[in-house]
Design a protein around this motif. Sequence first.
Motif, PDB file in Angstrom:
ATOM      1  N   ARG A  22      -2.738  -5.005  -5.518  1.00 20.53           N
ATOM      2  CA  ARG A  22      -1.994  -6.077  -6.174  1.00 20.53           C
ATOM      3  C   ARG A  22      -0.527  -5.680  -6.375  1.00 20.53           C
ATOM      4  O   ARG A  22       0.384  -6.501  -6.220  1.00 20.53           O
ATOM      5  CB  ARG A  22      -2.650  -6.418  -7.520  1.00 20.53           C
ATOM      6  CG  ARG A  22      -3.966  -7.177  -7.390  1.00 20.53           C
ATOM      7  CD  ARG A  22      -4.336  -7.878  -8.690  1.00 20.53           C
ATOM      8  NE  ARG A  22      -4.378  -6.954  -9.799  1.00 20.53           N
ATOM      9  CZ  ARG A  22      -5.445  -6.262 -10.179  1.00 20.53           C
ATOM     10  NH1 ARG A  22      -6.571  -6.386  -9.480  1.00 20.53           N
ATOM     11  NH2 ARG A  22      -5.407  -5.452 -11.225  1.00 20.53           N
ATOM     12  N   ARG A  23      -0.347  -4.407  -6.716  1.00 16.20           N
ATOM     13  CA  ARG A  23       1.021  -3.912  -6.902  1.00 16.20           C
ATOM     14  C   ARG A  23       1.787  -3.960  -5.580  1.00 16.20           C
ATOM     15  O   ARG A  23       2.951  -4.363  -5.526  1.00 16.20           O
ATOM     16  CB  ARG A  23       0.952  -2.481  -7.452  1.00 16.20           C
ATOM     17  CG  ARG A  23       2.284  -1.948  -7.936  1.00 16.20           C
ATOM     18  CD  ARG A  23       2.099  -0.580  -8.563  1.00 16.20           C
ATOM     19  NE  ARG A  23       1.283  -0.656  -9.771  1.00 16.20           N
ATOM     20  CZ  ARG A  23       0.743   0.387 -10.379  1.00 16.20           C
ATOM     21  NH1 ARG A  23       0.883   1.607  -9.834  1.00 16.20           N
ATOM     22  NH2 ARG A  23       0.044   0.253 -11.484  1.00 16.20           N
ATOM     23  N   LEU A  27       5.003  -6.267  -4.654  1.00 14.07           N
ATOM     24  CA  LEU A  27       6.229  -5.677  -4.090  1.00 14.07           C
ATOM     25  C   LEU A  27       6.569  -6.332  -2.759  1.00 14.07           C
ATOM     26  O   LEU A  27       7.731  -6.649  -2.481  1.00 14.07           O
ATOM     27  CB  LEU A  27       6.025  -4.165  -3.919  1.00 14.07           C
ATOM     28  CG  LEU A  27       7.200  -3.394  -3.301  1.00 14.07           C
ATOM     29  CD1 LEU A  27       8.434  -3.483  -4.187  1.00 14.07           C
ATOM     30  CD2 LEU A  27       6.797  -1.923  -3.094  1.00 14.07           C
ATOM     31  N   PHE A  28       5.568  -6.530  -1.928  1.00 10.16           N
ATOM     32  CA  PHE A  28       5.725  -7.144  -0.602  1.00 10.16           C
ATOM     33  C   PHE A  28       6.343  -8.552  -0.736  1.00 10.16           C
ATOM     34  O   PHE A  28       7.233  -8.930   0.014  1.00 10.16           O
ATOM     35  CB  PHE A  28       4.352  -7.186   0.065  1.00 10.16           C
ATOM     36  CG  PHE A  28       4.380  -7.640   1.499  1.00 10.16           C
ATOM     37  CD1 PHE A  28       5.067  -6.932   2.475  1.00 10.16           C
ATOM     38  CD2 PHE A  28       3.698  -8.804   1.875  1.00 10.16           C
ATOM     39  CE1 PHE A  28       5.066  -7.356   3.800  1.00 10.16           C
ATOM     40  CE2 PHE A  28       3.709  -9.227   3.197  1.00 10.16           C
ATOM     41  CZ  PHE A  28       4.397  -8.510   4.163  1.00 10.16           C
ATOM     42  N   ALA A  34      12.809 -11.511   5.090  1.00 14.87           N
ATOM     43  CA  ALA A  34      11.522 -11.891   5.706  1.00 14.87           C
ATOM     44  C   ALA A  34      10.882 -10.634   6.300  1.00 14.87           C
ATOM     45  O   ALA A  34      11.528  -9.887   7.044  1.00 14.87           O
ATOM     46  CB  ALA A  34      11.753 -12.942   6.777  1.00 14.87           C
ATOM     47  N   ILE A  35       9.595 -10.378   5.969  1.00 11.41           N
ATOM     48  CA  ILE A  35       8.887  -9.207   6.483  1.00 11.41           C
ATOM     49  C   ILE A  35       7.758  -9.683   7.397  1.00 11.41           C
ATOM     50  O   ILE A  35       6.924 -10.515   7.007  1.00 11.41           O
ATOM     51  CB  ILE A  35       8.302  -8.358   5.343  1.00 11.41           C
ATOM     52  CG1 ILE A  35       9.409  -7.933   4.360  1.00 11.41           C
ATOM     53  CG2 ILE A  35       7.577  -7.137   5.899  1.00 11.41           C
ATOM     54  CD1 ILE A  35      10.471  -7.054   4.959  1.00 11.41           C
ATOM     55  N   VAL A  48       2.718 -11.520   6.874  1.00  9.12           N
ATOM     56  CA  VAL A  48       4.093 -11.962   6.541  1.00  9.12           C
ATOM     57  C   VAL A  48       4.196 -12.096   5.023  1.00  9.12           C
ATOM     58  O   VAL A  48       3.190 -12.277   4.336  1.00  9.12           O
ATOM     59  CB  VAL A  48       4.437 -13.319   7.195  1.00  9.12           C
ATOM     60  CG1 VAL A  48       4.463 -13.224   8.701  1.00  9.12           C
ATOM     61  CG2 VAL A  48       3.489 -14.406   6.737  1.00  9.12           C
ATOM     62  N   ASN A  49       5.420 -12.051   4.506  1.00  9.54           N
ATOM     63  CA  ASN A  49       5.620 -12.328   3.079  1.00  9.54           C
ATOM     64  C   ASN A  49       6.129 -13.765   2.888  1.00  9.54           C
ATOM     65  O   ASN A  49       6.368 -14.507   3.857  1.00  9.54           O
ATOM     66  CB  ASN A  49       6.569 -11.316   2.436  1.00  9.54           C
ATOM     67  CG  ASN A  49       7.982 -11.402   3.006  1.00  9.54           C
ATOM     68  OD1 ASN A  49       8.214 -12.100   4.003  1.00  9.54           O
ATOM     69  ND2 ASN A  49       8.909 -10.674   2.406  1.00  9.54           N
ATOM     70  N   GLY A  50       6.292 -14.156   1.639  1.00  7.70           N
ATOM     71  CA  GLY A  50       6.742 -15.516   1.331  1.00  7.70           C
ATOM     72  C   GLY A  50       8.124 -15.820   1.883  1.00  7.70           C
ATOM     73  O   GLY A  50       8.413 -16.948   2.279  1.00  7.70           O
TER      74      GLY A  50
END
Length: 441
Positions: A22-23, A27-28, A34-35, A48-50
């Motif tokens: 969750r941590r 962080l992600f 954009a990741i 992918v992240n938000g």
Amino acid sequence: MTIDDNGRERADEARALDKSERRFEALFESIPDAILLVDRETGQILDVNGAACALYGFTRDELLTMKYAEVSAEPEVTRETTLDGVDAGVVCKHRKKDGSAFPVEIRTTRFELDGRAVSTLAVRDLSEQLRSEENERLINRGLAAICERYQKVVENASDLVIIVQDGAIHYANQMMSKITGYEQDEIQGKSFIDFIHPDDRGILLERYMKNLAGDRFPRVFDYRIIHRSGEEHTVIIKGTAIELEGRPAMLYFISDITDRKRAEEQVQKSLAEKEILLKEIHHRVKNNMQIISSLLSLQAGAIRDPAVEEAFKVSQNRVKSMALIHEHLYQSENLSEIDFRQYAISLVRTIMNLYSSSRIKTEVDVEGVHLDIDRAIPCGLIINELVSNSVKHAFPGKRQGRIDVTMREMPEGGYELVVADDGVGGDGETRGSAALGMRLV
């Protein structure tokens, strides 16, 4: 260790792992770039992240069904530079869900995940940055064009433009070389005072210091610049205090008025010559009239008929009244008009001396009246005729009396001239209304 202890230990490990995940997820998701987590072998997007969803316009589920090449506007370049080799920031173009391409910067990290070769791509949208840089370039280009334009205007100006700081020339346009005869590299950094006529340096230095101090002092004045050849140039200067590189300076606009000064001097010289000539003309006219008056006097002395002698005497007096006008103009500083008060006093005195009439008092009241020659001569003739007429007819025998001459400017314009006496009076015949004098009036 008992079975219960083993179960509690595994539960604790699971909770710790869940907490760690969750941590990591928090962080992600908190990363502003954009990741994308991409399988290097297949190009499949694994996670992918938000920020990636917001950047490309796809949902997370949509992106996880896509390959990395599908979000790239340059697939081949993208694979070569981000998946296969380069780790540093790479600039290329990606594509949104609506098909529009936009510039991005990509930083790549490669590692092994569950026996699979993957890459983490941090993608940053450069649209706003490049737009700002382009705007800045356009602005700088525009400013450069404006500066170049104004520089050309200043450099080719017909007036001299200089900036003086700490007494030295910080900048001077090409006109400085023309006025002084020195080249630009000889002028730069030299004391401005060195180019000024020695007699003008003191006042120029005083005004320079006062202008720098902000005193309310005349900032437009003329002085002389010395050309390299020794020739003097008269210039007019307009200065204003400015700040240059954090320090006070003076900006001067200087116009060469040498030719204008010479023309003005020539005009003044010509006017002075014409004034002298005009004075000489008035002087000669007066002398000629005096000669005519003298001839009339000589002729009258040879006449035995009292009536004819009187006629000559009257004519002589008329000539004298006109000669007196030219005498006053000759003596006046203003050749276009005379002070009529002084003229009237002199004229009345001349008439009274001619008739030796000491028993008759006169009073002249003329103030602030100045007339040109075309008006002064007829007014003088009128005074001559009326005063002479009063002397001859208003005071018979040895009667005493008074003659008043007044002249004043009227509120509605023009002048009022009055000649009055306190004599015996009379009708038109006794006062000579049919004679030449009254007809002349």
